[in-house]
Design a protein around this motif. Structure first.
Motif, PDB file in Angstrom:
ATOM      1  N   GLN A  15       0.831  -1.199   0.000  1.00  0.00           N
ATOM      2  CA  GLN A  15       0.000   0.000   0.000  1.00  0.00           C
ATOM      3  C   GLN A  15       0.873   1.260   0.000  1.00  0.00           C
ATOM      4  OE1 GLN A  15      -2.226  -0.956   3.477  1.00  0.00           O
ATOM      5  NE2 GLN A  15      -3.816  -2.051   2.343  1.00  0.00           N
ATOM      6  N   LYS A  16       1.992   1.216   0.704  1.00  0.00           N
ATOM      7  CA  LYS A  16       2.934   2.335   0.677  1.00  0.00           C
ATOM      8  C   LYS A  16       3.479   2.533  -0.732  1.00  0.00           C
ATOM      9  CE  LYS A  16       4.428   1.784   5.441  1.00  0.00           C
ATOM     10  NZ  LYS A  16       5.521   1.370   6.322  1.00  0.00           N
ATOM     11  N   ASN A  17       3.773   1.425  -1.425  1.00  0.00           N
ATOM     12  CA  ASN A  17       4.269   1.519  -2.807  1.00  0.00           C
ATOM     13  C   ASN A  17       3.220   2.159  -3.714  1.00  0.00           C
ATOM     14  OD1 ASN A  17       6.720   0.382  -2.121  1.00  0.00           O
ATOM     15  ND2 ASN A  17       6.113  -1.682  -2.717  1.00  0.00           N
ATOM     16  N   ILE A  18       1.965   1.795  -3.525  1.00  0.00           N
ATOM     17  CA  ILE A  18       0.885   2.405  -4.302  1.00  0.00           C
ATOM     18  C   ILE A  18       0.839   3.901  -4.014  1.00  0.00           C
ATOM     19  CG2 ILE A  18      -1.628   2.569  -4.555  1.00  0.00           C
ATOM     20  CD1 ILE A  18      -1.708  -0.498  -4.170  1.00  0.00           C
ATOM     21  N   MET A  19       0.923   4.262  -2.739  1.00  0.00           N
ATOM     22  CA  MET A  19       0.855   5.670  -2.360  1.00  0.00           C
ATOM     23  C   MET A  19       2.048   6.458  -2.917  1.00  0.00           C
ATOM     24  SD  MET A  19      -1.973   6.289  -0.986  1.00  0.00           S
ATOM     25  CE  MET A  19      -1.609   7.951  -0.441  1.00  0.00           C
ATOM     26  N   ARG A  20       3.217   5.839  -2.953  1.00  0.00           N
ATOM     27  CA  ARG A  20       4.392   6.514  -3.539  1.00  0.00           C
ATOM     28  C   ARG A  20       4.164   6.779  -5.020  1.00  0.00           C
ATOM     29  NH1 ARG A  20       7.266   2.416  -0.364  1.00  0.00           N
ATOM     30  NH2 ARG A  20       7.849   3.427   1.576  1.00  0.00           N
ATOM     31  N   PHE A  21       3.586   5.789  -5.718  1.00  0.00           N
ATOM     32  CA  PHE A  21       3.303   5.955  -7.140  1.00  0.00           C
ATOM     33  C   PHE A  21       2.236   7.031  -7.355  1.00  0.00           C
ATOM     34  CE2 PHE A  21       1.046   4.586 -11.091  1.00  0.00           C
ATOM     35  CZ  PHE A  21       2.049   4.927 -11.973  1.00  0.00           C
ATOM     36  N   VAL A  22       1.189   7.017  -6.543  1.00  0.00           N
ATOM     37  CA  VAL A  22       0.136   8.032  -6.641  1.00  0.00           C
ATOM     38  C   VAL A  22       0.731   9.412  -6.381  1.00  0.00           C
ATOM     39  CG1 VAL A  22      -1.983   8.891  -5.569  1.00  0.00           C
ATOM     40  CG2 VAL A  22      -1.751   6.454  -6.099  1.00  0.00           C
ATOM     41  N   ASP A  23       1.574   9.520  -5.376  1.00  0.00           N
ATOM     42  CA  ASP A  23       2.210  10.796  -5.052  1.00  0.00           C
ATOM     43  C   ASP A  23       3.061  11.292  -6.218  1.00  0.00           C
ATOM     44  OD1 ASP A  23       2.739  12.826  -2.949  1.00  0.00           O
ATOM     45  OD2 ASP A  23       4.812  12.140  -3.202  1.00  0.00           O
ATOM     46  N   ALA A  36      -6.431   2.148 -13.783  1.00  0.00           N
ATOM     47  CA  ALA A  36      -5.680   1.294 -14.709  1.00  0.00           C
ATOM     48  C   ALA A  36      -4.179   1.557 -14.622  1.00  0.00           C
ATOM     49  CB  ALA A  36      -6.171   1.496 -16.135  1.00  0.00           C
ATOM     50  N   GLU A  37      -3.792   2.799 -14.396  1.00  0.00           N
ATOM     51  CA  GLU A  37      -2.362   3.136 -14.284  1.00  0.00           C
ATOM     52  C   GLU A  37      -1.754   2.544 -13.019  1.00  0.00           C
ATOM     53  OE1 GLU A  37      -0.330   4.502 -16.485  1.00  0.00           O
ATOM     54  OE2 GLU A  37      -1.969   4.718 -17.900  1.00  0.00           O
ATOM     55  N   ILE A  38      -2.507   2.565 -11.922  1.00  0.00           N
ATOM     56  CA  ILE A  38      -2.013   1.960 -10.682  1.00  0.00           C
ATOM     57  C   ILE A  38      -1.844   0.464 -10.873  1.00  0.00           C
ATOM     58  CG2 ILE A  38      -2.504   1.501  -8.251  1.00  0.00           C
ATOM     59  CD1 ILE A  38      -4.144   4.118  -8.225  1.00  0.00           C
ATOM     60  N   ILE A  39      -2.841  -0.166 -11.476  1.00  0.00           N
ATOM     61  CA  ILE A  39      -2.790  -1.614 -11.701  1.00  0.00           C
ATOM     62  C   ILE A  39      -1.620  -1.962 -12.617  1.00  0.00           C
ATOM     63  CG2 ILE A  39      -4.017  -3.539 -12.793  1.00  0.00           C
ATOM     64  CD1 ILE A  39      -6.613  -2.253 -11.641  1.00  0.00           C
ATOM     65  N   LYS A  40      -1.430  -1.192 -13.691  1.00  0.00           N
ATOM     66  CA  LYS A  40      -0.333  -1.452 -14.621  1.00  0.00           C
ATOM     67  C   LYS A  40       1.025  -1.337 -13.916  1.00  0.00           C
ATOM     68  CE  LYS A  40       0.141   1.445 -18.041  1.00  0.00           C
ATOM     69  NZ  LYS A  40       0.103   2.155 -19.331  1.00  0.00           N
ATOM     70  N   GLU A  41       1.188  -0.316 -13.087  1.00  0.00           N
ATOM     71  CA  GLU A  41       2.448  -0.128 -12.361  1.00  0.00           C
ATOM     72  C   GLU A  41       2.707  -1.271 -11.388  1.00  0.00           C
ATOM     73  OE1 GLU A  41       5.960   1.595 -10.796  1.00  0.00           O
ATOM     74  OE2 GLU A  41       4.892   1.936 -12.673  1.00  0.00           O
ATOM     75  N   MET A  42       1.679  -1.688 -10.679  1.00  0.00           N
ATOM     76  CA  MET A  42       1.852  -2.759  -9.699  1.00  0.00           C
ATOM     77  C   MET A  42       2.099  -4.098 -10.395  1.00  0.00           C
ATOM     78  SD  MET A  42       1.975  -1.142  -6.947  1.00  0.00           S
ATOM     79  CE  MET A  42       2.011  -2.474  -5.768  1.00  0.00           C
ATOM     80  N   GLU A  43       1.442  -4.341 -11.532  1.00  0.00           N
ATOM     81  CA  GLU A  43       1.705  -5.569 -12.290  1.00  0.00           C
ATOM     82  C   GLU A  43       3.148  -5.594 -12.774  1.00  0.00           C
ATOM     83  OE1 GLU A  43      -1.436  -5.650 -15.253  1.00  0.00           O
ATOM     84  OE2 GLU A  43      -2.585  -7.049 -14.029  1.00  0.00           O
ATOM     85  N   ALA A  44       3.699  -4.447 -13.136  1.00  0.00           N
ATOM     86  CA  ALA A  44       5.105  -4.374 -13.554  1.00  0.00           C
ATOM     87  C   ALA A  44       6.033  -4.736 -12.395  1.00  0.00           C
ATOM     88  CB  ALA A  44       5.434  -2.972 -14.069  1.00  0.00           C
ATOM     89  N   ASN A  45       5.538  -4.575 -11.168  1.00  0.00           N
ATOM     90  CA  ASN A  45       6.305  -4.930  -9.978  1.00  0.00           C
ATOM     91  C   ASN A  45       5.923  -6.303  -9.433  1.00  0.00           C
ATOM     92  OD1 ASN A  45       7.887  -2.529  -9.745  1.00  0.00           O
ATOM     93  ND2 ASN A  45       6.034  -1.467  -9.108  1.00  0.00           N
ATOM     94  N   GLY A  46       5.152  -7.081 -10.212  1.00  0.00           N
ATOM     95  CA  GLY A  46       4.841  -8.455  -9.840  1.00  0.00           C
ATOM     96  C   GLY A  46       3.617  -8.652  -8.963  1.00  0.00           C
ATOM     97  N   VAL A  47       2.780  -7.625  -8.834  1.00  0.00           N
ATOM     98  CA  VAL A  47       1.570  -7.737  -8.013  1.00  0.00           C
ATOM     99  C   VAL A  47       0.375  -7.950  -8.940  1.00  0.00           C
ATOM    100  CG1 VAL A  47       0.114  -6.587  -6.308  1.00  0.00           C
ATOM    101  CG2 VAL A  47       2.589  -6.200  -6.295  1.00  0.00           C
ATOM    102  N   LYS A  48      -0.417  -8.970  -8.653  1.00  0.00           N
ATOM    103  CA  LYS A  48      -1.580  -9.288  -9.501  1.00  0.00           C
ATOM    104  C   LYS A  48      -2.705  -8.273  -9.300  1.00  0.00           C
ATOM    105  CE  LYS A  48      -0.556 -14.173  -9.676  1.00  0.00           C
ATOM    106  NZ  LYS A  48      -0.228 -14.393 -11.030  1.00  0.00           N
TER     107      LYS A  48
END
Length: 83
Positions: A15-23, A36-48
């Motif tokens: 969740q911190k990683n998501i918040m860093r990306f959002v920030d 969709a951008e959050i999901i794409k970024e997290m999938e690039a980091n191996g999160v489904k």
């Protein structure tokens, strides 16, 4: 004036990683971030995707994000609190 302290232990590392990306998105693009951008970024980091969607839901409930809907009817998020 009262100061609100944020307990960082209340959110997970993902969740911190998501918040860093959002920030980053908010400061760089100056617009709400599409889900969709959050999901794409997290999938690039191996999160489904389902895991990311659950993490976003938790961040919404805890008041870190607020949901917004654009004119094109896409779900976007606005940052309410930073980490």
């Amino acid at each position: 004036m009262s100061t609100t302290y944020i307990n960082l232990s209340e959110i997970s590392e993902m969740q911190k990683n998501i918040m860093r990306f959002v920030d980053w998105w908010v400061h760089e693009k100056k617009i709400p971030i599409p889900r969709a951008e959050i999901i794409k970024e997290m999938e690039a980091n191996g999160v489904k995707m389902p895991t990311t969607r659950l993490a976003i839901y938790v961040l919404l409930k805890k008041g870190y994000l607020r949901e917004a809907v654009t004119i094109s009817n896409k779900t976007t998020y606005v940052q309410l609190r930073s980490i």
